[in-house]
Design a protein around this motif. Structure first.
Motif, mmCIF file in Angstrom:
data_model
loop_
_atom_site.group_PDB
_atom_site.id
_atom_site.type_symbol
_atom_site.label_atom_id
_atom_site.label_comp_id
_atom_site.label_asym_id
_atom_site.label_seq_id
_atom_site.Cartn_x
_atom_site.Cartn_y
_atom_site.Cartn_z
ATOM 1 N N HIS A 113 0.839 -1.327 -0.013
ATOM 2 C CA HIS A 113 0.058 -0.079 0.016
ATOM 3 C C HIS A 113 0.942 1.257 0.023
ATOM 4 C CE1 HIS A 113 -3.506 2.480 0.467
ATOM 5 N NE2 HIS A 113 -2.682 3.132 1.440
ATOM 6 N N PHE A 114 0.555 2.122 -1.051
ATOM 7 C CA PHE A 114 1.613 3.292 -1.184
ATOM 8 C C PHE A 114 0.769 4.353 -0.372
ATOM 9 C CE2 PHE A 114 4.604 3.435 -4.601
ATOM 10 C CZ PHE A 114 4.805 2.186 -4.861
ATOM 11 N N ARG A 166 9.618 3.614 -1.301
ATOM 12 C CA ARG A 166 10.087 3.826 -2.613
ATOM 13 C C ARG A 166 10.989 5.180 -2.642
ATOM 14 N NH1 ARG A 166 6.721 4.466 -8.354
ATOM 15 N NH2 ARG A 166 6.273 6.377 -7.323
ATOM 16 N N ASP A 195 7.807 9.352 -7.788
ATOM 17 C CA ASP A 195 6.858 10.164 -8.493
ATOM 18 C C ASP A 195 5.490 9.938 -8.031
ATOM 19 O OD1 ASP A 195 8.804 10.445 -10.230
ATOM 20 O OD2 ASP A 195 7.973 8.842 -11.808
ATOM 21 N N GLY A 213 6.541 -1.293 -13.671
ATOM 22 C CA GLY A 213 6.112 0.204 -13.488
ATOM 23 C C GLY A 213 5.492 0.587 -15.013
ATOM 24 N N PRO A 214 4.183 0.151 -15.211
ATOM 25 C CA PRO A 214 3.580 0.215 -16.221
ATOM 26 C C PRO A 214 3.505 1.615 -17.131
ATOM 27 C CG PRO A 214 1.742 0.193 -14.964
ATOM 28 C CD PRO A 214 3.279 -0.222 -14.244
ATOM 29 N N ALA A 215 3.589 2.605 -16.358
ATOM 30 C CA ALA A 215 3.509 4.174 -16.792
ATOM 31 C C ALA A 215 4.628 4.492 -17.366
ATOM 32 C CB ALA A 215 2.988 5.142 -15.785
ATOM 33 N N ASP A 216 5.822 4.608 -16.538
ATOM 34 C CA ASP A 216 7.098 4.940 -17.018
ATOM 35 C C ASP A 216 7.606 3.961 -18.302
ATOM 36 O OD1 ASP A 216 8.619 7.233 -15.993
ATOM 37 O OD2 ASP A 216 7.999 6.357 -14.086
ATOM 38 N N LYS A 244 -4.378 8.228 8.385
ATOM 39 C CA LYS A 244 -5.047 6.968 8.417
ATOM 40 C C LYS A 244 -4.367 5.701 8.468
ATOM 41 C CE LYS A 244 -8.720 8.251 5.319
ATOM 42 N NZ LYS A 244 -8.999 9.591 5.639
ATOM 43 N N LYS A 263 -2.990 14.008 5.698
ATOM 44 C CA LYS A 263 -4.402 13.357 5.526
ATOM 45 C C LYS A 263 -4.270 11.851 5.619
ATOM 46 C CE LYS A 263 -7.588 15.018 2.958
ATOM 47 N NZ LYS A 263 -8.701 15.555 2.207
ATOM 48 N N MET A 264 -3.383 11.430 4.643
ATOM 49 C CA MET A 264 -2.871 10.087 4.302
ATOM 50 C C MET A 264 -2.276 9.424 5.844
ATOM 51 S SD MET A 264 -1.785 9.546 0.646
ATOM 52 C CE MET A 264 -2.665 9.977 -0.986
ATOM 53 N N TRP A 290 0.170 -3.371 -6.169
ATOM 54 C CA TRP A 290 0.244 -2.109 -5.354
ATOM 55 C C TRP A 290 -1.188 -1.905 -5.287
ATOM 56 C CZ3 TRP A 290 4.302 1.455 -7.840
ATOM 57 C CH2 TRP A 290 5.391 0.760 -8.029
ATOM 58 N N LEU A 295 -2.894 2.044 -4.674
ATOM 59 C CA LEU A 295 -2.587 3.187 -4.494
ATOM 60 C C LEU A 295 -3.873 4.028 -3.921
ATOM 61 C CD1 LEU A 295 -1.772 3.935 -8.269
ATOM 62 C CD2 LEU A 295 -0.389 3.446 -6.488
ATOM 63 N N HIS A 296 -4.840 3.316 -3.528
ATOM 64 C CA HIS A 296 -6.031 3.975 -2.808
ATOM 65 C C HIS A 296 -6.577 2.961 -1.970
ATOM 66 C CE1 HIS A 296 -9.975 5.550 -2.324
ATOM 67 N NE2 HIS A 296 -9.716 6.735 -2.673
ATOM 68 N N GLU A 309 10.815 -0.271 -15.387
ATOM 69 C CA GLU A 309 10.106 0.583 -16.053
ATOM 70 C C GLU A 309 10.824 1.322 -17.122
ATOM 71 O OE1 GLU A 309 8.558 3.167 -12.994
ATOM 72 O OE2 GLU A 309 10.348 3.309 -11.737
#
Ligand SMILES: CC(C)(COP(=O)(O)OP(=O)(O)OC[C@H]1O[C@@H](n2cnc3c(N)ncnc32)[C@H](O)[C@@H]1OP(=O)(O)O)[C@@H](O)C(=O)NCCC(=O)NCCSC(=O)C[C@](C)(O)C(=O)O
Ligand SMILES: [Mg+2]
Length: 354
Positions: A31-32, A91, A60, A180-183, A43, A39-40, A273, A275-276, A156
């Motif tokens: 969990h990122f 990270r 990033d 790392g699918p985005a990079d 929690k 706020k994060m 992962w 992210l939320h 990535e």
């Protein structure tokens, strides 16, 4: 190239001995959170017992003007929380960024004893792992750490994918790989702008029907990450480390997230992962074997006795190889059940020690 004889020798005088094996711990969900986001961080006490791995993200996703606040926030989170059975990872920024070196120089002395794994982004080849391997040994020795911090690389870049075997083999500290699918999409000049997942244009189409040439032909979306993930799984398994799917950016599409995670689970990944908070239970569900599969595995293992020969179970042939497949499922179920009373009850396996 290092001699096999000193592969497991510390890389700095006084550093802890490198690990011979990567210990198995549940890691269905990493969990990122952004430690500069109050706020994060607020929690976290509720999230820590729910996740297998809590990861403070400094790279990033964290604004450039928040990088130092994130690093300092992570130190506070480490100092102010008891992680229990939950792993605590970070990270860091990439080693060619303005922040990567200071991340390591700050975190290892301050909270190295609490950090299980450092996730390194944008790893291009073994040289990046060699760099961090030596640096970590020096910092661990200086800080008097007795347990080596493990390293996890994100795949990535196209060069990273090309060097995946060498990356996995570069240090005994290597714990695993994430996609790392985005990079990776950007680096490869792929034409998707999504963070992981499929694409409606990446498909195969049903052949035309000669008797109805104008009929609508069904299309089937394909998984553009299949090749990379399968390559990662082979490289990780060959080197005794763990493969993970990475992020799924469409937070609102929980159905497609579950599908993508399940594809990775079926191919051999151990986790993904989140992210939320909404993605936590999806990952935990998908990366825990289904009850029906555990029951089937038990049945085949029982029917196979010493595990050799061939038998029929419910009309299917089972032999020395298929019993091994069933043991993979059963072994994972047993390990998870030993830490989770609900899963133990669902699987009918031994639960956590009282
Ligand atoms: C997507 C965002 C902006 C939506 O954040 P939001 O606040 O707009 O969403 P929300 O639904 O309104 O949030 C509800 C509540 O949950 C909280 N919350 C929300 N998320 C979290 C979280 N993760 N952990 C703990 N709490 C969280 C949030 O603060 C809010 O609290 P509130 O009820 O008190 O107002 C937010 O979830 C977020 O920033 N998530 C992390 C993003 C991230 O880490 N990105 C980098 C990883 S992916 C990546 O780097 C790519 C890769 C691998 O490198 C590559 O492919 O190349
Ligand atoms: Mg990235």
């Amino acid at each position: 190239m290092r001699s096999a004889k000193d592969f497991f020798a510390p890389l700095a005088v006084g550093a802890p001995t490198p690990p011979r094996d990567i210990p198995w711990r549940p890691s269905r969900v990493i969990h990122f959170f952004d430690p500069s986001n109050e706020k994060m961080a607020a929690k976290l006490p509720g999230l820590i017992p729910r996740v297998d791995v809590l990861l403070g993200n400094l790279e990033d996703g964290v604004r450039a003007d928040n990088k130092i606040a994130a690093r300092e926030g992570l130190v506070k989170v480490a100092e102010g929380n008891d992680f229990g059975e939950t792993q605590f990872w970070v990270r860091v920024n990439s080693i060619d960024s303005p922040w990567g070196l200071d991340d390591l120089l700050t975190l290892v002395p301050a909270i190295g004893a609490k950090l299980d794994v450092i996730m390194l982004p944008k790893v291009q080849g073994a040289e990046d792992i060699h760099y961090i391997d030596r640096l970590l040994a020096q910092l661990e020795a200086k800080a008097g750490l007795t347990r080596p911090i493990l390293v996890h690389a994100i795949l990535e870049t196209a060069r990273g994918v090309g060097n995946v075997e060498e990356i996995c083999a570069a240090s005994p500290r290597m714990q695993g790989l994430s996609l790392g699918p985005a990079d990776l999409a950007a680096d490869r000049r792929m034409k998707t702008t999504r963070v992981g997942g499929g694409h409606p244009g990446y498909l195969v189409r049903q052949d035309p029907n000669p008797d109805a040439p104008d009929a609508v032909r069904a299309t089937f979306q394909q998984d553009p990450w299949h090749y990379t993930l399968a390559r990662m799984v082979d490289a990780c398994v060959a080197h005794g480390i763990m493969p993970y799917y990475g992020p799924f950016g469409d937070i609102a599409d929980v159905t497609a997230c579950e599908d993508q995670f399940r594809n990775a689970f079926l191919l051999g990944a151990v986790g993904a992962w989140s992210l939320h908070p909404v993605q936590i239970d999806i990952a935990k569900k998908v990366f825990s074997p289904e009850v029906k599969d555990v029951e089937w595995a038990k049945k085949v293992v029982d029917a196979m006795g010493d595990g050799t020969g061939a038998v029929m179970v419910n009309g299917t042939m089972q032999d020395d190889a298929s019993v091994k497949q069933c043991r993979v499922i059963l072994d994972l179920a047993r390990r998870l059940a030993a830490r989770d009373a609900d899963l133990a009850a669902a699987y009918g396996l031994a639960g956590p020690a009282a």
